[in-house]
Design a protein around this motif. Sequence first.
Motif, PDB file in Angstrom:
ATOM      1  N   ASP A 165       0.785  -1.440   0.098  1.00 17.21           N
ATOM      2  CA  ASP A 165       0.075  -0.040   0.004  1.00 17.21           C
ATOM      3  C   ASP A 165       0.949   1.332   0.116  1.00 17.21           C
ATOM      4  OD1 ASP A 165       0.377   1.041   2.804  1.00 17.21           O
ATOM      5  OD2 ASP A 165      -0.598  -0.886   3.225  1.00 17.21           O
ATOM      6  N   VAL A 166       0.303   2.306  -0.464  1.00 17.80           N
ATOM      7  CA  VAL A 166       0.991   3.688  -0.438  1.00 17.80           C
ATOM      8  C   VAL A 166       0.037   4.722   0.045  1.00 17.80           C
ATOM      9  CG1 VAL A 166       1.768   5.506  -2.017  1.00 17.80           C
ATOM     10  CG2 VAL A 166       2.174   3.124  -2.463  1.00 17.80           C
ATOM     11  N   LEU A 181       5.262   3.806   2.395  1.00 16.97           N
ATOM     12  CA  LEU A 181       5.318   2.769   1.544  1.00 16.97           C
ATOM     13  C   LEU A 181       5.105   1.464   2.141  1.00 16.97           C
ATOM     14  CD1 LEU A 181       8.058   4.320  -1.075  1.00 16.97           C
ATOM     15  CD2 LEU A 181       5.487   4.536  -1.072  1.00 16.97           C
ATOM     16  N   ARG A 182       4.576   0.274   2.030  1.00 12.13           N
ATOM     17  CA  ARG A 182       4.543  -0.925   2.623  1.00 12.13           C
ATOM     18  C   ARG A 182       4.692  -1.965   1.843  1.00 12.13           C
ATOM     19  NH1 ARG A 182       1.671  -5.052   4.503  1.00 12.13           N
ATOM     20  NH2 ARG A 182      -0.107  -4.554   2.926  1.00 12.13           N
ATOM     21  N   GLY A 669     -16.342  -3.465  -6.976  1.00 16.18           N
ATOM     22  CA  GLY A 669     -15.737  -4.709  -6.213  1.00 16.18           C
ATOM     23  C   GLY A 669     -14.170  -4.366  -5.498  1.00 16.18           C
ATOM     24  N   ARG A 670     -13.176  -4.464  -6.270  1.00 18.64           N
ATOM     25  CA  ARG A 670     -11.870  -4.240  -5.576  1.00 18.64           C
ATOM     26  C   ARG A 670     -11.662  -2.682  -4.894  1.00 18.64           C
ATOM     27  NH1 ARG A 670      -7.050  -2.641  -7.886  1.00 18.64           N
ATOM     28  NH2 ARG A 670      -7.983  -2.404 -10.237  1.00 18.64           N
ATOM     29  N   LYS A 671     -11.156  -2.536  -3.807  1.00 18.66           N
ATOM     30  CA  LYS A 671     -11.120  -1.311  -3.341  1.00 18.66           C
ATOM     31  C   LYS A 671      -9.796  -0.575  -3.854  1.00 18.66           C
ATOM     32  CE  LYS A 671      -9.573  -0.296   0.786  1.00 18.66           C
ATOM     33  NZ  LYS A 671      -9.768  -0.443   2.317  1.00 18.66           N
ATOM     34  N   LEU A 672      -9.976   0.708  -4.724  1.00 14.42           N
ATOM     35  CA  LEU A 672      -9.070   1.436  -5.446  1.00 14.42           C
ATOM     36  C   LEU A 672      -8.247   2.206  -4.229  1.00 14.42           C
ATOM     37  CD1 LEU A 672     -10.550   2.529  -8.653  1.00 14.42           C
ATOM     38  CD2 LEU A 672      -9.232   0.662  -8.165  1.00 14.42           C
ATOM     39  N   CYS A 673      -8.803   2.830  -3.548  1.00 11.16           N
ATOM     40  CA  CYS A 673      -8.184   3.746  -2.460  1.00 11.16           C
ATOM     41  C   CYS A 673      -9.300   4.042  -1.356  1.00 11.16           C
ATOM     42  CB  CYS A 673      -7.872   5.186  -3.062  1.00 11.16           C
ATOM     43  SG  CYS A 673      -9.104   6.385  -3.698  1.00 11.16           S
ATOM     44  N   GLU A 674      -8.657   4.491  -0.236  1.00 13.46           N
ATOM     45  CA  GLU A 674      -9.522   5.018   0.754  1.00 13.46           C
ATOM     46  C   GLU A 674      -9.287   6.362   1.318  1.00 13.46           C
ATOM     47  OE1 GLU A 674      -9.376   4.121   5.659  1.00 13.46           O
ATOM     48  OE2 GLU A 674      -8.728   2.692   4.242  1.00 13.46           O
ATOM     49  N   PRO A 722      -4.560   0.695  -1.517  1.00 13.32           N
ATOM     50  CA  PRO A 722      -3.857  -0.612  -1.283  1.00 13.32           C
ATOM     51  C   PRO A 722      -3.730  -1.344  -2.555  1.00 13.32           C
ATOM     52  CG  PRO A 722      -6.278  -0.380  -1.204  1.00 13.32           C
ATOM     53  CD  PRO A 722      -5.796   0.890  -1.358  1.00 13.32           C
ATOM     54  N   ILE A 723      -2.686  -2.336  -2.787  1.00  9.86           N
ATOM     55  CA  ILE A 723      -2.161  -2.887  -3.804  1.00  9.86           C
ATOM     56  C   ILE A 723      -2.220  -4.583  -3.444  1.00  9.86           C
ATOM     57  CG2 ILE A 723      -0.408  -3.114  -5.453  1.00  9.86           C
ATOM     58  CD1 ILE A 723       0.511  -0.433  -4.878  1.00  9.86           C
TER      59      ILE A 723
END
Length: 725
Positions: A165-166, A181-182, A669-674, A722-723
């Motif tokens: 995630d960034v 960055l993680r 569906g998939r989370k792009l960002c928060e 999130p990635i």
Amino acid sequence: MALMLLCVCMTAAAQSEKDSADIYYQHLELDEITVSSPVGQIKRKQSATPICVVTTKTLRQTSSTNIIDAVAKQPGVAQVTTGSGISKPVIRGLGYNRIVTVADGVRQEGQQWGDEHGIELDGAGIGQVEILKGPASLMYGSDAMAGVVIFHPEVIEPNGQMSADVSTEYQTNSGLWDYSLRFGGNKQGLVWNGRYTEKLAHAYHNKYDGYVPGTQLHERAAQALLGVNKAWGFSHLTLGYYHLNPSMAEGERDAETGELESENDNLKTYHKTLPYQQIHHYKAVLDNSFALGGGVLKAIIGYQQNRRQEFEEEHDHEHEHNHSEAGLDFLLHTLTYDARYNYNLFEGWKLTGGIGGMYQRSENKGEEYLIPAYHLFDFGLFATASKSLAHWTLSGGLRLDCRHLHSLQLIDEGEERFADFTRNFSALTGSVGAVYHVHPQVNIRANVARGFRAPNLSELGSNGIHHGTLRYETGNRDLKSEHSWQADLGGDFSGRYLSADVAIFMNRIGNYIFAKADDQPSQTMDSYRHFSYTQGTALLKGFEGGFDLHPIHQLHLASTFSMVDARQLHKPSETRYLPLTPPARLTAEVKWEFTHNGDHHAEAPHHIHEEPDHHHLLDHLLDNAYVSLGLSHHFRQDHYYRAYETETATPAYTLFNISAGTDILHKGGRKLCELHLIADNLFDRAYQSHLSRLKYAALNNVSGRRGIYNPGRNITIKAIFPIRI
């Protein structure tokens, strides 16, 4: 802010009904969170001592400049601040060496005796925070008299998964921006996680002082975890590095204009200015857990190196300016160890026995001196037990601690600055408590605990100018250990539409150590007032309570109130009240959740109502969307340490905030960002916190106001991407 259902202190036992509508609400019940205890991991509702949990969700929905600032919004918790970059936790009116901070499984050691010394932790790498209120010497030995703040690392990925995630953040008041960055994963039990964070901020501002020179900061942190998770347990190695460069606000003003003086014309510079600190903190922790003989053996060892330097501008006859060498320069080495065996017996019995302690070596490497170099070694032996019955959970234990402290002699310019002396301290501590489960929705808890704290080197052996407190300090090597008795009584209720929590406590501390000004206030040493350490008897009493009303799933109305009365016994009015005691605080919040984990209905799960319209914009674009309006009212503090104007009264003030946030989805569906948008101090109120050290800076001759005010309106924008790999 964002208090509702995000602090365990405001929730209670989970719903016991089995119908599907009640199960729908169980995901909101934080009382089922597992927390730390002397007998291992337990459910929060089984703990006899008050424990507050701050989740990752709460941290992300909170605006802060450091991790202590983020958790200090919880009931019974406050912070001593020096500007916006340095914060120290306060629990129920006590702080400094009376609180143990735990990170990566070991106690964080970084010169926490100093007023202007913060906590060396990267908030971006924290997964969850536990706040244990009350004496916890049974678990951590000396210093845990007020409580413990436990910072848990991020959750390790499930087997077979990798993720990254960034995240980034910007704050308008101080121009603070950061990025983190993680990358982590878990492949067949081989686990890893790595994170790098950088944060910068220029001076903050308020409508009375404008921009406040010396409140900028630059922070960098890196951490890596590598380990194995197997059926027999786990073994994790964590390596960490933390670097902070905070400038220090002195508060000097122009006599004619009243404006704060600065050596830099650009008040919005991100570069450090004199005076400033430089902190380097290195950490290595080996955490192990082994399934052994029907129980679990946990063994953890950690090494920390903390170097704290303070640079100031000097004026002397040989050179007008010299700041290439640090004035104060402390180098602290700490080795901590802990081994305990948790064993579950028949019929609900849990037993734990173990040993823990630390070794420290501190060196002075600067041109100035405040405390002596020293060696320290301590160890503790402890045993605990708990028993679960039909309607009761009983717990208790005993611990024996021994500490050996050796202060080293220092000859400065032909005179003895610090003497060579040795002190030994020991104590028998313990606790006994019970939780009565009156009903699946009602719990009553009570606990009595004995706490212990050995005096630190600042209190025993200091002899020099402490710039952080603007005074000359002299230690007292004859000080005795502090001992406390604390009683806690509380209860909680959890229903389908209402949850509530209430707690009262009383804490009596014998041999309470504090700094006392000279009887003659005109006496100075090197133009600084002289303070020395002495002892007395302190009594602290307090109350904490809160409720959360959610008549429908999407609407939440919450409020908390906390207060503490902290005083010395048998003292006149001028010295009756303990310094740095937070005032009473009332919080309230109204929150509306538009969506929650894909649900857009207010009353019950999808299988009870009709299926939602999947063509609706919210179903395709947004999830976990919310908007919140809150306030925090700090009452007037007129119980303060009056002697020699050490403290002054602090007027009441109310701060309003508003926040909103959502997850952005890709095709539902998939989370792009928060995303989170937070506005603190919405109406730009000028105020001074009673626990702000800048409150006692120089007088403004033009306005007649003393000291520096806290930050004004601040708008924060957060984004997490999130990635999933």
